[in-house]
Design a protein around this motif. Structure first.
Motif, PDB file in Angstrom:
ATOM      1  N   LEU A 191      28.133  56.242  29.791  1.00 32.79           N
ATOM      2  CA  LEU A 191      28.111  55.492  31.056  1.00 32.79           C
ATOM      3  C   LEU A 191      28.418  54.020  30.825  1.00 32.79           C
ATOM      4  N   ILE A 192      27.814  53.430  29.825  1.00 36.37           N
ATOM      5  CA  ILE A 192      28.045  52.006  29.529  1.00 36.37           C
ATOM      6  C   ILE A 192      29.477  51.800  29.035  1.00 36.37           C
ATOM      7  N   SER A 193      29.959  52.695  28.205  1.00 37.98           N
ATOM      8  CA  SER A 193      31.326  52.588  27.705  1.00 37.98           C
ATOM      9  C   SER A 193      32.337  52.684  28.838  1.00 37.98           C
ATOM     10  N   TYR A 194      32.151  53.647  29.719  1.00 36.80           N
ATOM     11  CA  TYR A 194      33.090  53.805  30.834  1.00 36.80           C
ATOM     12  C   TYR A 194      33.005  52.608  31.775  1.00 36.80           C
ATOM     13  N   THR A 195      31.807  52.105  31.980  1.00 36.30           N
ATOM     14  CA  THR A 195      31.643  50.918  32.835  1.00 36.30           C
ATOM     15  C   THR A 195      32.423  49.750  32.255  1.00 36.30           C
ATOM     16  N   GLY A 196      32.316  49.527  30.946  1.00 35.01           N
ATOM     17  CA  GLY A 196      33.071  48.454  30.297  1.00 35.01           C
ATOM     18  C   GLY A 196      34.563  48.650  30.458  1.00 35.01           C
ATOM     19  N   TRP A 197      35.017  49.901  30.275  1.00 39.70           N
ATOM     20  CA  TRP A 197      36.446  50.195  30.452  1.00 39.70           C
ATOM     21  C   TRP A 197      36.872  49.902  31.891  1.00 39.70           C
ATOM     22  N   HIS A 198      36.065  50.353  32.840  1.00 41.01           N
ATOM     23  CA  HIS A 198      36.383  50.135  34.257  1.00 41.01           C
ATOM     24  C   HIS A 198      36.455  48.647  34.583  1.00 41.01           C
ATOM     25  N   PHE A 199      35.504  47.879  34.082  1.00 43.11           N
ATOM     26  CA  PHE A 199      35.520  46.438  34.353  1.00 43.11           C
ATOM     27  C   PHE A 199      36.784  45.803  33.784  1.00 43.11           C
ATOM     28  N   ARG A 200      37.150  46.171  32.570  1.00 46.58           N
ATOM     29  CA  ARG A 200      38.387  45.619  31.988  1.00 46.58           C
ATOM     30  C   ARG A 200      39.601  46.029  32.811  1.00 46.58           C
ATOM     31  N   HIS A 201      39.605  47.248  33.316  1.00 47.00           N
ATOM     32  CA  HIS A 201      40.682  47.741  34.173  1.00 47.00           C
ATOM     33  C   HIS A 201      40.771  46.879  35.444  1.00 47.00           C
ATOM     34  N   GLU A 202      39.650  46.679  36.097  1.00 47.64           N
ATOM     35  CA  GLU A 202      39.624  45.831  37.298  1.00 47.64           C
ATOM     36  C   GLU A 202      40.112  44.422  36.977  1.00 47.64           C
ATOM     37  N   GLU A 203      39.635  43.880  35.878  1.00 48.71           N
ATOM     38  CA  GLU A 203      39.971  42.492  35.526  1.00 48.71           C
ATOM     39  C   GLU A 203      41.458  42.334  35.225  1.00 48.71           C
ATOM     40  N   ARG A 204      42.065  43.319  34.574  1.00 46.50           N
ATOM     41  CA  ARG A 204      43.518  43.251  34.320  1.00 46.50           C
ATOM     42  C   ARG A 204      44.301  43.220  35.626  1.00 46.50           C
ATOM     43  N   ILE A 205      43.907  44.070  36.564  1.00 46.44           N
ATOM     44  CA  ILE A 205      44.595  44.123  37.858  1.00 46.44           C
ATOM     45  C   ILE A 205      44.368  42.824  38.632  1.00 46.44           C
ATOM     46  N   MET A 206      43.134  42.328  38.616  1.00 40.96           N
ATOM     47  CA  MET A 206      42.851  41.068  39.316  1.00 40.96           C
ATOM     48  C   MET A 206      43.703  39.930  38.753  1.00 40.96           C
ATOM     49  N   GLN A 207      43.838  39.875  37.442  1.00 37.28           N
ATOM     50  CA  GLN A 207      44.666  38.830  36.833  1.00 37.28           C
ATOM     51  C   GLN A 207      46.132  39.019  37.191  1.00 37.28           C
ATOM     52  N   GLU A 208      46.587  40.244  37.170  1.00 31.22           N
ATOM     53  CA  GLU A 208      47.991  40.525  37.489  1.00 31.22           C
ATOM     54  C   GLU A 208      48.343  40.031  38.886  1.00 31.22           C
ATOM     55  N   TYR A 209      47.433  40.209  39.829  1.00 25.63           N
ATOM     56  CA  TYR A 209      47.687  39.811  41.216  1.00 25.63           C
ATOM     57  C   TYR A 209      47.087  38.442  41.560  1.00 25.63           C
ATOM     58  N   GLU A 210      46.584  37.756  40.535  1.00 24.57           N
ATOM     59  CA  GLU A 210      46.016  36.407  40.697  1.00 24.57           C
ATOM     60  C   GLU A 210      44.934  36.375  41.781  1.00 24.57           C
ATOM     61  N   TYR A 211      44.003  37.283  41.645  1.00 26.36           N
ATOM     62  CA  TYR A 211      42.883  37.366  42.574  1.00 26.36           C
ATOM     63  C   TYR A 211      42.110  36.053  42.554  1.00 26.36           C
ATOM     64  N   PRO A 212      41.937  35.411  43.703  1.00 29.63           N
ATOM     65  CA  PRO A 212      41.347  34.061  43.717  1.00 29.63           C
ATOM     66  C   PRO A 212      39.889  33.995  43.245  1.00 29.63           C
ATOM     67  N   ASP A 213      39.143  35.087  43.350  1.00 35.75           N
ATOM     68  CA  ASP A 213      37.732  35.083  42.935  1.00 35.75           C
ATOM     69  C   ASP A 213      37.536  35.783  41.592  1.00 35.75           C
ATOM     70  N   TYR A 214      38.600  35.808  40.797  1.00 37.86           N
ATOM     71  CA  TYR A 214      38.561  36.515  39.517  1.00 37.86           C
ATOM     72  C   TYR A 214      37.399  36.066  38.637  1.00 37.86           C
ATOM     73  N   PHE A 215      37.233  34.775  38.419  1.00 37.31           N
ATOM     74  CA  PHE A 215      36.224  34.297  37.465  1.00 37.31           C
ATOM     75  C   PHE A 215      34.810  34.622  37.935  1.00 37.31           C
ATOM     76  N   GLU A 216      34.558  34.515  39.229  1.00 39.61           N
ATOM     77  CA  GLU A 216      33.243  34.879  39.776  1.00 39.61           C
ATOM     78  C   GLU A 216      32.994  36.377  39.560  1.00 39.61           C
ATOM     79  N   HIS A 217      33.991  37.188  39.848  1.00 41.51           N
ATOM     80  CA  HIS A 217      33.865  38.629  39.721  1.00 41.51           C
ATOM     81  C   HIS A 217      33.659  39.020  38.252  1.00 41.51           C
ATOM     82  N   LYS A 218      34.414  38.411  37.358  1.00 44.39           N
ATOM     83  CA  LYS A 218      34.278  38.696  35.930  1.00 44.39           C
ATOM     84  C   LYS A 218      32.898  38.304  35.427  1.00 44.39           C
TER      85      LYS A 218
END
Length: 132
Positions: free
Chosen positions: A50-77
């Motif tokens: 569960l913890i491993s998949y959560t970490g993978w999921h967060f990295r997945h979200e963060e890559r997409i947020m960076q790709e689209y320049e999500y304005p609240d990226y740093f807060e979300h991360k």
């Protein structure tokens, strides 16, 4: 602790993330129904997954947020980093033999899954769906 069922209310509007969230709910539910029926080694394995998949999921979200320049990226991360740190701390306590950790971890995970998805992830999903 009760299991969580996927509903449209939990959908954040970005299919990849919704699929990840469904998988996380499945892992949470598996742990939830297994407590009291399995030994500590099996609980540890489930927590690790569960913890491993959560970490993978967060990295997945963060890559997409960076790709689209999500304005609240740093807060979300920052929220992601805090959640992973808290989950890892509870896992380490469990591995050190502290009693009641799975029972503490389940409400923490349930709250995270519902609150995080319904709050920050919905906002993120809306932003991302508007970019496509």
């Amino acid at each position: 602790m009760s299991t969580l069922e996927w509903s449209d209310e939990l959908a954040c509007g970005y299919e990849d993330f919704d699929n990840d969230h469904k998988h996380l709910l499945g892992l949470y539910n598996k742990l939830c129904v297994s407590l009291g029926k399995i030994d500590d080694d099996q609980i540890a394995d489930m927590l690790e997954e569960l913890i491993s998949y959560t970490g993978w999921h967060f990295r997945h979200e963060e890559r997409i947020m960076q790709e689209y320049e999500y304005p609240d990226y740093f807060e979300h991360k920052q929220v992601h980093d805090t959640l992973v740190s808290q989950a890892k701390d509870l896992y380490e306590q469990f591995m050190d033999g502290v009693e009641g950790i799975p029972e503490q971890l389940l409400p923490f995970l349930k709250n995270w899954l519902v609150e995080h998805i319904m709050g920050l992830d919905k906002k993120n999903g809306q932003f991302l769906s508007e970019q496509q």
